[in-house]
Structures are given as structure tokens and as C-alpha cells.
Design an enzyme around this catalytic site. Sequence first.
Site, short mmCIF file in Angstrom:
data_model
loop_
_atom_site.label_atom_id
_atom_site.label_comp_id
_atom_site.label_asym_id
_atom_site.label_seq_id
_atom_site.Cartn_x
_atom_site.Cartn_y
_atom_site.Cartn_z
N LYS A 109 0.96 -1.21 -0.03
CA LYS A 109 -0.08 -0.20 -0.01
C LYS A 109 0.79 1.33 -0.06
O LYS A 109 2.09 1.41 0.53
CB LYS A 109 -0.80 0.11 1.17
CG LYS A 109 -2.19 0.61 1.05
CD LYS A 109 -3.08 -0.18 0.33
CE LYS A 109 -4.52 0.58 0.09
NZ LYS A 109 -5.38 -0.23 -0.55
P1 NAD Z 1 -12.98 7.29 -2.83
O1 NAD Z 1 -12.10 8.39 -2.51
O2 NAD Z 1 -13.41 6.97 -4.30
O3 NAD Z 1 -14.37 7.43 -2.21
C1 NAD Z 1 -14.37 7.37 -0.67
C2 NAD Z 1 -15.85 7.96 -0.36
O4 NAD Z 1 -15.88 7.88 1.23
C3 NAD Z 1 -15.96 9.34 -0.71
O5 NAD Z 1 -17.45 9.54 -0.99
C4 NAD Z 1 -15.82 10.36 0.56
O6 NAD Z 1 -16.59 11.43 0.44
C5 NAD Z 1 -16.37 9.41 1.66
N1 NAD Z 1 -15.71 9.66 2.83
C6 NAD Z 1 -14.45 9.94 3.25
N2 NAD Z 1 -14.69 10.02 4.44
C7 NAD Z 1 -15.83 9.72 5.01
C8 NAD Z 1 -16.40 9.82 6.24
N3 NAD Z 1 -15.69 9.92 7.36
N4 NAD Z 1 -17.62 9.43 6.32
C9 NAD Z 1 -18.28 9.21 5.18
N5 NAD Z 1 -17.85 9.24 4.04
C10 NAD Z 1 -16.58 9.43 3.84
O7 NAD Z 1 -12.37 5.75 -2.21
P2 NAD Z 1 -12.58 4.30 -2.73
O8 NAD Z 1 -11.76 3.89 -3.61
O9 NAD Z 1 -14.08 4.15 -2.79
O10 NAD Z 1 -12.21 3.50 -1.30
C11 NAD Z 1 -13.18 3.26 -0.17
C12 NAD Z 1 -12.76 2.37 0.66
O11 NAD Z 1 -12.54 1.01 -0.23
C13 NAD Z 1 -11.45 2.45 1.39
O12 NAD Z 1 -11.50 1.75 2.73
C14 NAD Z 1 -10.62 1.67 0.25
O13 NAD Z 1 -9.38 1.14 0.60
C15 NAD Z 1 -11.39 0.40 0.00
N6 NAD Z 1 -11.28 -0.28 -1.31
C16 NAD Z 1 -10.84 0.58 -2.51
C17 NAD Z 1 -10.71 -0.37 -3.68
C18 NAD Z 1 -10.79 0.38 -5.09
O14 NAD Z 1 -10.73 -0.31 -5.94
N7 NAD Z 1 -10.93 1.66 -5.12
C19 NAD Z 1 -10.68 -1.50 -3.52
C20 NAD Z 1 -10.97 -2.24 -2.29
C21 NAD Z 1 -11.00 -1.49 -1.29
#
Ligand code: NAD
Length: 419
Positions: A109
Site C-alpha cells: 500500500k
Molecule cells: P474514494 O475516494 O473513491 O471514495 C471514498 C468515499 O468516502 C467518498 O465519497 C468520500 O467523500 C467518503 N468519505 C470519506 N471520509 C468519510 C467519512 N468520514 N464518512 C463518510 N464518508 C466518507 O475511495 P474508494 O476507492 O471508494 O475507497 C473506499 C474504501 O474502499 C477504502 O477503505 C478503500 O481502501 C477500499 N477499497 C477500495 C478499492 C478500489 O478499487 N478503489 C478496492 C478495495 C477496497
Amino acid sequence: MNGHPRRSAYEVALAQFDEATSKMPHLSPNTIKFMRVSKRELIVNFPVEMDDGRIEMYTGYRVHHSTVRGPTKGGIRYHPDLTLDETRALAMWMTWKCALMNLPFGGAKGGVIVDPRKLSQRELRRLTRRYATEISIMMGPEGDIPAPDVGTNPQVMAWIMDTYSMHRGYSVPAVVTGKPIQIGGSQGRFDATGMGVMFMAREALKHLRISAEGATAVVQGFGNVGAIAARYMQMLGAKVIAVSDVNGGIHNPKGLDIPSLQQHVRETGSVLDFGGADTVSNTELLELPCTVLIPAALEGQITEDNADKIRCKVLAEGANGPTTPGADKILMGNGTFIVPDILCNAGGVTVSYFEWVQSLQAFFWSEADVKRQLERLMVDSFNSVLNESREKSLPTRMAAYTLAINRVADALELRGVYP
Ligand code: NAD
């Protein structure tokens, strides 16, 4: 809130690892010792020229947790609160996730302490190119392959791919995944994590004999993972009654139309003020009664402080590390079925694996092939976790962990300790 001491993400990751290995008496203490720490950790401090000519210094990280099963794989996060501790936890979770899905990768990461929303596109591009150069000593198509995470997207991956390629003198598309299709990305990668979350929620509902038709879903976070999971849950027949982003949440017991909401977010930058919905706080949102709750924002959202107020039948963890070990026990006591993060959100890394294979071979699959293979691998893994959980009387999270840790331990013991 009654203020239980807050554990860091890495403390949570270690507590989960320790609990899982305590249920694996066949593992040698030496193997456990090896798997408990990251292989290498890089901290970089670097300058970025801002649009007004000022220089700002930024700090970034890249952590490789394990290289035992193959090159390392893991996202790049741009977030103002990112820490080395959190990056370490996320890297360790990636090792278990890749092993659970039987992908030939170890976990990594990385990220930069930055709020990307406060930078112009030009500043973001310069920051990304410099960060990519700084971590290039640890990155490469055979060694370490980044992907998007919170605050990054396919455009950021395109800049990383281009920067790495400029230093090599030729295009190296396999150095990142989650890149745009026009430069060698995979069909289906953009939707993969959210679609996978839907597959896992669907399998959990089937297992509990609850119909998806008429089920309700609540989604925290409306980004790469949350928005797409919400859309697929609606396509499955569920009613998405509440969603949130960093600014707050919205609730409509009659259901939110997700494509219209996505349009609203594109126009206004937030889910707030969407027609016909009431405003709810992120705390209230998590406590809404629903069939499926999908945390898809950050770590540590469901803790000992709010777990007894969570009223869902299925907790489908889109985010990494959204639930603390203390909260796990309370949820299980209340009969909540948990699809743990390393299984539930593994759709992203699975299609990233497909993308890496396609990039290395310069031979591309159809969208239908990608989605079929993704569904097959995820449903198989769901069933393996369920069987392990039944056979060994383990909670689903521990079943997923023990399966994953066993695979890493096997590889480690076969390879032996160098020299
Ligand atoms: P992103 O940046 O696209 O979206 C994150 C979302 O969460 C946004 O809408 C943001 O406004 C919101 N957010 C941030 N802080 C917040 C809070 N305190 N309360 C409520 N909402 C909040 O990120 P993402 O890629 O969707 O990742 C989200 C989660 O999924 C993370 O834990 C990431 O590690 C995990 N993840 C992502 C992927 C991927 O392919 N992008 C894969 C596996 C896991």
C-alpha cells in the site's frame, strides 16, 4: 459515544492476525513471526511546485508487507490524515486479501498526505509524477504494482504509468492497474470492487434465505466503491435507502435512484441536497435499520462505541478495516452476518490481476469474460470462507484470515528462510 480507547489501523490489523494465528496451532512460531511484520517501508519527502510558483513539501509512503507469493499489489491513497501506521495495516490486509483470492501477489500500500480536492489538476499531476519517481525504486511490473484507492483514480494511474514509462524509455502498462482502457486498462476494472461487493451481499442474502428483492441497503461513502456498490445493489432489486460522503448523508425510506444521484454528485460534488431525501449524519446513517449495510469509506467506522446500535442483517465491508475486533464480537453476538473486507472488496484486486495479466501479454479480454471470471472467483471464495467457518466453528472473518494466512505460511515454508 462512550469513548473506548481508539486503536490504530495497524493495531487492529495485528489484533486480527494474532487472533487468527491463535486458532492455527499447526503454524510454527517462526512462520508467525515472519508474517507479522512488513518486508520494507519507504518514507519519501518531496517538493511540488504549486501553480503560483510556491514550493510545497509532501510526505508519501510505500509499504511492501509480503513478497512471498509474488510481486506486491496494493493501492495508492491520497488523504490528509494518511499515516505510515495506516499504510502498514492496509499493506498487511492486501497480503491476506490476495492470498484468500489465490492471486499470485503479496500485499502493498502507499500514498501521500494530501487533500487532492485542494489541488488543481496540474498540481495533482506534478505531485503524482514526483511521488511515482520517488517510489520507483520499489515499483515495477515484476515487483510492485500500484492501483487506485481513496483519493486516486484512473487518471492518477495514467500519470504513474506514464512517469515510470518515461524513465524506462518505452511504455510499461503492467506497472499499474486501474488505468484507463485507452492505455491498456481492463474492461470491467472500474466497476469491479463495487460489483464484487454486490456479489458478496447477494451470496450472504442467499445463505440467510433473504430475498434481495425488497431488501434495503445503506452505503457509507459514495466514491469508487460505494457509488458502484449502491448502483449494483439497486440493479439486484434492493432499495438503497441511505448513502453518505465526507460531507454527510441522505436518507429516503422509499429508496434513492442511484443513477440520478450519481448525476447529482457529478454536478454538485456531494450527495447532499438530493431531491426528496432527508439529511442524516454519518453516525445516524450507520445506525439505520436495513438488510445490508455497506461501509465504503475509511477504517474504524464500526467500533465498540456504536456496534450495539448497528441494525443490519448483513455487514458487507466495502472499505478496508471498517470494523474493529471489539465491534466484531458485539455484531456476532447480535447475529449480524459479516462478509469481511478481505473477501467483500476483493473484486478490485481480482480484476487488477486480470488487468496485469492482460497488460503483460498485450492481449485483451471482453467485458463479459472479465465479469464472468470475477463472479466465479468471488463466489468460490465466499463458499470456501463459509465452509471453513462452518467446519471449524469460526466467525467468517477468522475463517477468511485462517485460509489466507495458511496459504502465505505454506509458500513461506516451501521457499525457506534466505540465506
Ligand atoms: P474514494 O475516494 O473513491 O471514495 C471514498 C468515499 O468516502 C467518498 O465519497 C468520500 O467523500 C467518503 N468519505 C470519506 N471520509 C468519510 C467519512 N468520514 N464518512 C463518510 N464518508 C466518507 O475511495 P474508494 O476507492 O471508494 O475507497 C473506499 C474504501 O474502499 C477504502 O477503505 C478503500 O481502501 C477500499 N477499497 C477500495 C478499492 C478500489 O478499487 N478503489 C478496492 C478495495 C477496497
